[in-house]
Design a protein around this motif. Structure first.
Motif, mmCIF file in Angstrom:
data_model
loop_
_atom_site.group_PDB
_atom_site.id
_atom_site.type_symbol
_atom_site.label_atom_id
_atom_site.label_comp_id
_atom_site.label_asym_id
_atom_site.label_seq_id
_atom_site.Cartn_x
_atom_site.Cartn_y
_atom_site.Cartn_z
ATOM 1 N N SER A 69 0.847 -1.199 0.000
ATOM 2 C CA SER A 69 0.000 0.000 0.000
ATOM 3 C C SER A 69 0.879 1.244 0.000
ATOM 4 O O SER A 69 1.988 1.237 0.538
ATOM 5 C CB SER A 69 -0.923 0.005 1.217
ATOM 6 N N TRP A 70 0.375 2.302 -0.612
ATOM 7 C CA TRP A 70 1.077 3.586 -0.662
ATOM 8 C C TRP A 70 0.144 4.689 -0.176
ATOM 9 O O TRP A 70 -1.050 4.704 -0.496
ATOM 10 C CB TRP A 70 1.506 3.923 -2.089
ATOM 11 N N TYR A 71 0.730 5.581 0.592
ATOM 12 C CA TYR A 71 0.018 6.809 0.966
ATOM 13 C C TYR A 71 1.050 7.921 0.886
ATOM 14 O O TYR A 71 1.918 8.051 1.754
ATOM 15 C CB TYR A 71 -0.566 6.707 2.374
ATOM 16 N N ILE A 72 0.986 8.696 -0.189
ATOM 17 C CA ILE A 72 2.021 9.697 -0.468
ATOM 18 C C ILE A 72 1.409 11.095 -0.408
ATOM 19 O O ILE A 72 0.551 11.456 -1.215
ATOM 20 C CB ILE A 72 2.661 9.461 -1.851
ATOM 21 N N SER A 73 1.860 11.860 0.580
ATOM 22 C CA SER A 73 1.397 13.234 0.766
ATOM 23 C C SER A 73 2.597 14.088 1.167
ATOM 24 O O SER A 73 2.882 14.261 2.362
ATOM 25 C CB SER A 73 0.305 13.296 1.844
ATOM 26 N N PRO A 74 3.350 14.616 0.201
ATOM 27 C CA PRO A 74 4.576 15.355 0.503
ATOM 28 C C PRO A 74 4.389 16.516 1.473
ATOM 29 O O PRO A 74 5.254 16.757 2.324
ATOM 30 C CB PRO A 74 5.021 15.863 -0.885
ATOM 31 N N LEU A 75 3.272 17.231 1.363
ATOM 32 C CA LEU A 75 3.045 18.371 2.254
ATOM 33 C C LEU A 75 2.920 17.928 3.711
ATOM 34 O O LEU A 75 3.212 18.701 4.632
ATOM 35 C CB LEU A 75 1.785 19.140 1.829
ATOM 36 N N ASP A 76 2.469 16.695 3.917
ATOM 37 C CA ASP A 76 2.346 16.159 5.275
ATOM 38 C C ASP A 76 3.598 15.406 5.716
ATOM 39 O O ASP A 76 3.658 14.886 6.841
ATOM 40 C CB ASP A 76 1.146 15.201 5.359
ATOM 41 N N GLY A 77 4.588 15.311 4.838
ATOM 42 C CA GLY A 77 5.808 14.583 5.172
ATOM 43 C C GLY A 77 5.639 13.086 5.115
ATOM 44 O O GLY A 77 6.414 12.344 5.723
ATOM 45 N N LEU A 78 4.640 12.624 4.355
ATOM 46 C CA LEU A 78 4.328 11.198 4.310
ATOM 47 C C LEU A 78 4.639 10.591 2.945
ATOM 48 O O LEU A 78 4.194 11.100 1.914
ATOM 49 C CB LEU A 78 2.844 10.970 4.624
ATOM 50 N N ASN A 79 5.403 9.522 2.972
ATOM 51 C CA ASN A 79 5.667 8.726 1.772
ATOM 52 C C ASN A 79 5.632 7.258 2.205
ATOM 53 O O ASN A 79 6.627 6.543 2.140
ATOM 54 C CB ASN A 79 7.016 9.097 1.166
ATOM 55 N N LEU A 80 4.456 6.843 2.672
ATOM 56 C CA LEU A 80 4.311 5.513 3.261
ATOM 57 C C LEU A 80 4.273 4.428 2.195
ATOM 58 O O LEU A 80 3.565 4.556 1.200
ATOM 59 C CB LEU A 80 3.028 5.436 4.093
ATOM 60 N N GLN A 81 5.013 3.381 2.415
ATOM 61 C CA GLN A 81 4.924 2.163 1.618
ATOM 62 C C GLN A 81 4.908 1.013 2.615
ATOM 63 O O GLN A 81 5.912 0.716 3.256
ATOM 64 C CB GLN A 81 6.099 2.023 0.660
ATOM 65 N N ILE A 82 3.739 0.396 2.768
ATOM 66 C CA ILE A 82 3.538 -0.586 3.825
ATOM 67 C C ILE A 82 3.138 -1.924 3.226
ATOM 68 O O ILE A 82 2.220 -2.001 2.403
ATOM 69 C CB ILE A 82 2.444 -0.106 4.803
ATOM 70 N N TYR A 83 3.837 -2.977 3.641
ATOM 71 C CA TYR A 83 3.510 -4.340 3.216
ATOM 72 C C TYR A 83 2.588 -4.955 4.268
ATOM 73 O O TYR A 83 2.958 -5.035 5.447
ATOM 74 C CB TYR A 83 4.781 -5.176 3.078
ATOM 75 N N VAL A 102 -1.431 8.140 9.816
ATOM 76 C CA VAL A 102 -1.829 9.492 9.400
ATOM 77 C C VAL A 102 -2.497 10.227 10.567
ATOM 78 O O VAL A 102 -2.181 11.390 10.863
ATOM 79 C CB VAL A 102 -2.776 9.429 8.187
ATOM 80 N N GLN A 103 -3.420 9.565 11.230
ATOM 81 C CA GLN A 103 -4.138 10.200 12.337
ATOM 82 C C GLN A 103 -3.259 10.377 13.566
ATOM 83 O O GLN A 103 -3.382 11.361 14.306
ATOM 84 C CB GLN A 103 -5.388 9.382 12.664
ATOM 85 N N ALA A 104 -2.324 9.432 13.795
ATOM 86 C CA ALA A 104 -1.444 9.508 14.962
ATOM 87 C C ALA A 104 -0.544 10.736 14.926
ATOM 88 O O ALA A 104 -0.198 11.291 15.976
ATOM 89 C CB ALA A 104 -0.592 8.247 15.058
ATOM 90 N N ILE A 105 -0.161 11.171 13.728
ATOM 91 C CA ILE A 105 0.725 12.335 13.620
ATOM 92 C C ILE A 105 -0.057 13.618 13.353
ATOM 93 O O ILE A 105 0.520 14.641 13.004
ATOM 94 C CB ILE A 105 1.809 12.122 12.546
ATOM 95 N N GLY A 106 -1.380 13.539 13.515
ATOM 96 C CA GLY A 106 -2.205 14.743 13.435
ATOM 97 C C GLY A 106 -2.515 15.243 12.045
ATOM 98 O O GLY A 106 -2.793 16.436 11.864
ATOM 99 N N LYS A 107 -2.514 14.368 11.052
ATOM 100 C CA LYS A 107 -2.828 14.760 9.683
ATOM 101 C C LYS A 107 -4.222 14.251 9.301
ATOM 102 O O LYS A 107 -4.794 13.395 9.977
ATOM 103 C CB LYS A 107 -1.783 14.224 8.704
#
Length: 255
Positions: free
Chosen positions: A145-159, A174-179
């Protein structure tokens, strides 16, 4: 030398992965650095923990660019990483636990603006969301899975094990870091290749070994956390902290 509190917190966390028993408690106490230990004794305890307990000399080789070289080429925002590890109790003797890693960047900060006070706040957030009470865990597998949001500092790639688990983990981070979660940028793929085929043992350099398993279905638990700050040299800062008299102290500095 390694900071005693930071090292001891790592030892305590390592031994917390299995139920306490007299033999395991004895080994843990052999590893813990005591206040009156000489430098020589402390070094012997650390070496015993690294080589005989963690068996770091058997860890896989990681090929990449040294941090100090990367810092010379690229300037980046502070990066927080939470490392996950397979429970030792689920492993056959002699097997090394598999790991996972989830990270994000503090886009509102730079190395110049970041302070230890801010690091304490980050450490508290990480502790509360990933380590307090029951450590956060997820089921790892072949789905990507990918969740890519550069403005939020997120470039998640999770197996993950499946689509439901992948979305659960991504949403949690995403919710844990307040986004704010955005459905439209979450993507997932399911490879056709099976990850449940058991291959015959292979012979490497004259010794029989188990064939590598491709993206196995396993459970991993939050194990440690750190922050990577640009320009800090070959060093990351420990975010696990320490427990003292039941109270959480958010940062055990290694500088």
């Amino acid at each position: 030398m390694i900071n005693g509190d930071s090292y001891n917190s790592e030892v305590i966390l390592h031994f917390a992965d299995l139920p306490t028993n007299p033999e395991r408690e004895t080994v843990k106490n052999l590893c813990l650095v005591q206040p009156n230990d000489s430098i020589l004794i402390a070094q012997q305890r650390i070496r015993f923990f690294r080589e005989e307990v963690q068996k770091t000399h058997l860890k896989p080789i990681i090929i990449g660019q040294p941090k100090i070289d990367l810092d010379a080429d690229v300037k980046y925002h502070p990066e927080i990483s939470v490392t996950f590890q397979q429970s030792l109790i689920s492993l056959p003797k002699g097997k090394y636990p598999k790991t996972a890693r989830i990270s994000w960047r503090l886009m509102e900060e730079t190395s110049e603006s970041f302070t230890f006070t801010k690091m304490d706040a980050v450490a508290t957030l990480v502790f509360q969301n990933f380590f307090q009470n029951n450590r956060f865990s997820f089921n790892k597998g072949k789905f990507i899975s990918w969740y890519i949001s550069p403005l939020d500092g997120l470039n998640l790639q999770i197996y993950c094990l499946d689509e439901t688990e992948a979305e659960r983990v991504a949403k949690y981070v995403v919710q844990a870091i307040g986004k704010t979660w955005q459905d439209k940028i979450f993507k997932i793929t399911k490879p056709k290749r099976s990850n449940e085929i058991i291959y015959e043992p292979i012979t490497i350099l004259g010794k029989q070994k188990d064939a590598p398993v491709w993206r196995p279905n396993i459970t991993v638990n939050a194990y440690k956390a750190s922050i990577n700050v640009w320009g800090a040299g070959n060093q990351e800062y420990d975010l696990i902290g320490r427990l003292r008299n039941g109270q959480f102290f958010p940062i055990a500095r290694t500088h």
